[in-house]
Motif scaffolding. Structure first.
Motif, PDB file in Angstrom:
ATOM      1  N   THR A  69       0.827  -1.209   0.000  1.00  0.00           N
ATOM      2  CA  THR A  69       0.000   0.000   0.000  1.00  0.00           C
ATOM      3  C   THR A  69       0.858   1.255   0.000  1.00  0.00           C
ATOM      4  OG1 THR A  69      -1.779  -1.126   1.193  1.00  0.00           O
ATOM      5  CG2 THR A  69      -1.778   1.274   1.247  1.00  0.00           C
ATOM      6  N   LEU A  70       1.872   1.290   0.864  1.00  0.00           N
ATOM      7  CA  LEU A  70       2.746   2.457   0.945  1.00  0.00           C
ATOM      8  C   LEU A  70       3.529   2.647  -0.351  1.00  0.00           C
ATOM      9  CD1 LEU A  70       4.008   4.773   2.513  1.00  0.00           C
ATOM     10  CD2 LEU A  70       5.657   3.153   3.473  1.00  0.00           C
ATOM     11  N   ALA A  71       4.019   1.566  -0.926  1.00  0.00           N
ATOM     12  CA  ALA A  71       4.761   1.678  -2.181  1.00  0.00           C
ATOM     13  C   ALA A  71       3.871   2.246  -3.285  1.00  0.00           C
ATOM     14  CB  ALA A  71       5.317   0.316  -2.589  1.00  0.00           C
ATOM     15  N   GLY A  72       2.625   1.774  -3.354  1.00  0.00           N
ATOM     16  CA  GLY A  72       1.704   2.270  -4.358  1.00  0.00           C
ATOM     17  C   GLY A  72       1.370   3.734  -4.160  1.00  0.00           C
ATOM     18  N   GLU A  73       1.153   4.139  -2.906  1.00  0.00           N
ATOM     19  CA  GLU A  73       0.847   5.535  -2.619  1.00  0.00           C
ATOM     20  C   GLU A  73       2.032   6.451  -2.903  1.00  0.00           C
ATOM     21  OE1 GLU A  73      -0.205   5.305   1.451  1.00  0.00           O
ATOM     22  OE2 GLU A  73      -2.301   4.739   1.098  1.00  0.00           O
TER      23      GLU A  73
END
Length: 315
Positions: A69-73
């Protein structure tokens, strides 16, 4: 909202300003606030993912939902790779929020005249000072083949490395001789970084102009602009150093990855790729705010773009 809110596109680092790549294997990726954590038996390392272009996940990596999730954001491209980092399996979300480059890419690759013009422009970048505007694709391929052959021969002679021919088996990395293994590892680094920038800009890795028929055709198109300049010298220099030392060649691919990462930083390759892709696909300057603008519109056959989120039914 539970947890940290996602960053806005304007808060993220531009693709040109990011670090190139980080390779990880045999660890577990989690999240601690705005950083991804990599954990193994030696401890925990915090990774500033918003400043990273691509995270290469090798064998033995486990990824939590929060890390993805953090990588995508953050616009960091996760790329799942195989052993030695030389096989590509999957990637994550782009940094760009607009389809402008993708639309331009699709338009040019679908028009034979425009596609040929882009292909010629790519070849002209490899032959500085030469006019390629009237050459056929067959002639261009011939010139490129001769150029690559000369480069391999020159590098082998300069560094005293025995060279026969390019021999690469995707399913058996160890079967090649050391110089071919080094070339494969170095080229893979260029492919990985190129793929991450292409995806970050919102382009399609599969819509190639010179290469075709593969889901990474455009990656090979762009990577070929830099391989002879960056990857080939690193491969020959590294193998020559191993041979001169008289030591057994161990962890060759790991040594190549570290050296390629230094080359990427020194040559500012991320910025070069981003500029070259934009120059090939669009004729005018594309400002960064246009790339990050999070806009969703509706298409109309008149060519007008309409606002989304609106009810267009008649009263």
């Amino acid at each position: 909202m539970i947890g940290m809110p996602p960053p806005s596109p304007q808060d993220l680092s531009r693709a040109e300003d990011r670090l190139s790549f980080l390779y990880l294997e045999h660890c577990t990726l989690g999240r601690d606030g705005g950083a991804i954590t990599a954990t193994d038996e030696r401890g925990i390392v915090h990774i500033p993912v918003a400043s990273l272009s691509v995270l290469l996940l090798g064998p033995g990596t486990r990824v939590t939902h929060q890390a993805v999730t953090l990588a995508g954001e953050s616009g960091c491209c996760l790329v799942w790779v195989g052993e030695q980092g030389v096989r590509y399996y999957a990637h994550g979300r782009p940094l760009a929020r607009t389809d402008r480059l993708l639309a331009a890419q699709a338009e040019k690759v679908s028009n034979q005249r425009k596609r040929l013009a882009v292909a010629r422009q790519m070849y002209s970048m490899r032959f500085p000072g030469e006019d390629t505007s009237a050459l056929t694709m067959q002639q261009l391929r011939g010139k490129e083949g001769a150029r690559v052959r000369r480069i391999y021969s020159s590098m082998a002679k300069e560094h005293g490395v025995e060279w026969y021919r390019r021999d690469y088996r995707p399913d058996d990395f160890e079967s090649s001789d050391p110089i071919n293994q080094a070339l494969t590892a170095a080229n893979t680094c260029v492919y990985g970084l190129t793929h991450s920038v292409i995806v970050a800009l919102g382009c399609s890795p599969g819509l190639g102009f010179i290469h075709t028929g593969n889901d990474r055709s455009f990656v090979y198109d762009i990577a070929d602009l830099y391989k002879a300049e960056l990857a080939v010298p690193v491969a020959f220099e590294t193998v020559a150093e191993f041979q001169a030392s008289g030591k057994a060649i161990k962890d060759l691919s790991a040594v190549i990855r570290r050296r390629m990462r230094d080359v990427f930083k020194n040559e500012k390759l991320i910025a070069r790729i981003a500029v070259d892709v934009k120059d090939l696909l669009v004729d005018d300057d594309l400002p960064d705010d246009a790339m990050l603008a999070d806009v969703l519109q509706l298409w109309d056959e008149t060519g007008e773009q309409l606002a989304s989120g609106t009810n267009y039914a008649d009263e």
